[in-house]
Scaffold this active site. Sequence first.
Site, PDB file in Angstrom:
ATOM      1  NE  ARG A 230      -8.920   4.888 -12.370  1.00  0.00           N
ATOM      2  CZ  ARG A 230      -8.507   6.291 -11.860  1.00  0.00           C
ATOM      3  NH1 ARG A 230      -7.806   6.426 -10.994  1.00  0.00           N
ATOM      4  NH2 ARG A 230      -9.091   7.393 -12.291  1.00  0.00           N
TER       5      ARG A 230
ATOM      6  CB  SER B 106      -4.310   7.349  -9.753  1.00  0.00           C
ATOM      7  OG  SER B 106      -3.960   8.451  -8.701  1.00  0.00           O
TER       8      SER B 106
ATOM      9  CG  ASP C   5      -9.382   9.241   1.616  1.00  0.00           C
ATOM     10  OD1 ASP C   5      -8.153   9.302   1.545  1.00  0.00           O
ATOM     11  OD2 ASP C   5     -10.274   9.869   0.879  1.00  0.00           O
ATOM     12  CG  HIS C   6      -6.007   7.497  -0.698  1.00  0.00           C
ATOM     13  ND1 HIS C   6      -7.222   8.136  -0.669  1.00  0.00           N
ATOM     14  CD2 HIS C   6      -5.745   7.255  -1.976  1.00  0.00           C
ATOM     15  CE1 HIS C   6      -7.704   8.470  -1.959  1.00  0.00           C
ATOM     16  NE2 HIS C   6      -6.637   7.834  -2.734  1.00  0.00           N
TER      17      HIS C   6
ATOM     18  NE  ARG D 103      -1.177   6.482  -7.613  1.00  0.00           N
ATOM     19  CZ  ARG D 103      -1.762   5.066  -7.777  1.00  0.00           C
ATOM     20  NH1 ARG D 103      -0.875   4.240  -8.338  1.00  0.00           N
ATOM     21  NH2 ARG D 103      -2.974   4.985  -7.479  1.00  0.00           N
TER      22      ARG D 103
END
Length: 791
Positions: free
Chosen positions: A473, A671, A125-126, A673
């Site tokens: 965000r 995030s 999806d990213h 991340r």
Amino acid sequence: MLSRRPRSLLPLARAARGLATPSSLPVKDCTSITPPYPRLLKTLEDVRRVLPSRTKLTLAEKILYAHLRNPEESLGGEGKIRGERYLKLRPDRVAMQDASAQMALLQFMTCRLPSCAVPASIHCDHLIQAQTGASSDLARSIESNKEVFDFLQSAATKYGIEFWKPGSGIIHQIVLENYAAPGLLMLGTDSHTPNAGGLGMLAIGVGGADAVDALTDTPWELKAPLVTGVKLTGKLEGWATPKDLILHLAGKLTVRGGTGRIIEYFGPGVAAQSCTGLATIANMGAEVGATTSTFPYSDNMRQYLRATGRAPVADAADEAASKGFLQADEGAEYDEVIEINLSELEPHLNGPFTPDLATPLSSFSSFLNTNNYPTTLSSALIGSCTNSSYEDMSRVASIAEQAKAAGLKSKVPFLVTPGSELIRATVERDGLQGTLESVGATVLANACGPCIGQWKREEKQGEDNAILTSFNRNFKARNDGNLKTMNFLASPEIVTAMAFSGDLNFNPLTDTLPTPSGEPFRFSPPSGDRLPPTGYTPGDLSYAPSPSPLPVPETEIAIAPTSTRLEILEPFESSFVGGKGELPEMTCLMRVRGKCTTDHISAAGAWLKYKGHLSNISENTLMTAVNDEGGQINVANDGSGEDTIPRTMQKYKQKGERWMLVVDDNYGEGSAREHAALQPRFYGCGMILARSFARIHETNLKKQGILPLWFVDKSDYSRISALDKVQTLGVEQLLDGTLDGDLITLKVTRPSGEGYEVKARHTMSKDQVEWLRAGSALNWIGEKAREANSA
């Protein structure tokens, strides 16, 4: 041995989409997605025997404690549990999105296991960039990311992971539709994993190394969170939505107010909310730093499970609820209680540049003018994982229908992101997509798109401009790469209504718009259906995986030796080889000023293509961070002169010189991340000293063998400067278990020779100390596996 390669992804890119055929979703095989309620209830019985008699548990505690591996080890003895004890947990499931899955799987591969210990899924999806529209964007993105998608699909095939192909939708919407279940404990490699809390579970965002814990059946460790109770009374009315509730709460709590806490909602106002509305609230709990959010099991959850083909899960949840599992004990105490009267709630707009700057709609025009912000709307965007449910789309379609009847069209680019193929196909069948397109909307691919910076926006670059989104965000440059774009977060209903004005001073609740007929037009409050009246239609089933696939061990992992997108990981070296007791002396690289999110530490957007290649993506490390000594962006100095921050790190790495960072409050917010921890570690960072850390990032640092320390006195932040030498005193005792308390002393020596000491505290658990000793959590897992194999 013959190897088996997965099917090509390219046939998924179609020139156009056909009309979905109406149908009801069949009941799924729910064997692998139903929580193990008998085991969880049995563990909870053991927990009650360990805890003092008559202990009242919150719902969050029930779910967490029911997943303990050893209740006596985690909860036994005297003393406080919340905020103090480390819990060793057994998660039920792991979900990974395509950007973070790359590093998670590369780390999992180093463990050399044949399959995953728990059910897992990968969601593409990213990496799909929004540009012109769904079909062309999807085809282009599949082609440009082919080697990454091939790698992910080959790994999924080899290890028995469900692989959701590009175009299937956003991870969080798919999880809610397919995997989420009341009482479940799930880890996800994305900070908005808590979205699944809308179904009364605990869904927690983590880095890839944490996901590897679950995938390898290693106890997953979490410091027992505090529990903030949010009591909802009253009823949402008019234009007020669940999105406005969490926007309002973000303003109350700020981006740090939920750190180390689970937010648990209760009270008479909860049961009236739709399941997808609760998911919206849980999704944006990440914006206040919360570990996750959850809600007691309700009839709306039951209806959603049945509507999405999971009646067996609903039946099992009903039985578990009848035994007291899926709600808090009466009289359970919270560490903090916030009460919100939904009847008094009005629409909010949050921003710019931070999701906790909350402004009621009635004050928004004044807020803009007071701050001299742009009042002309340049783009309106709805959808994303936060607000792309059928209910959201039906309500915005009711607004579009009103505008169309009045002869109005959107005055700005109006972009719509469906959350999943299920949603897209259903809104297309029911005419909602056509209604939106008829007033000027462009429907994008079922993917994250502009919400995470995958938006090839060519207009307004370098210019001050304002956009409205229903996203979660809004940090600087996050959406379109433009530091001057101001993103105001709002409900999809407010975003849609204001698109027809183009003027941010417009209040759709009170103001009118001119129409072609000359008559003034005012919107009526939106309306819509929580679930599709004729049921969901699945759309293109070729995007979805077969459930519970068996591993195919002979599958060849698709990584080309010459790839610039993927790189096999090399283990990080331990700092304690040869019996060293303290970290080696480190040079302070810089003092980072102010807000420093994981977007600052490891940018997304164009850099997403390097998520699987640590050497390449590390070249963006802290490139938008502000150096407190001089206030410049992306500037550091290793003593040989100023350079960019990444190049300065590279110089230290080339010299074999370890370094450390001094950082401000809530370092690493945003995030999940883990690259924001991997990249500094790759360049030789040994320690980060902070006024405070965001939860996920602090854990990610520990996982990669970086020691995170907190200033005892926050004013010491300004004492340590670039080129100062820093030595630890107390790490040796931390490693051998003789440290009394949590204090570590730092001996600092300036270039002039002047020296002084700074006090810091650590938050390391026993296992986390072992990660530090080994050089990383993965190194430690590997050591344990080798010991087990040789026994």
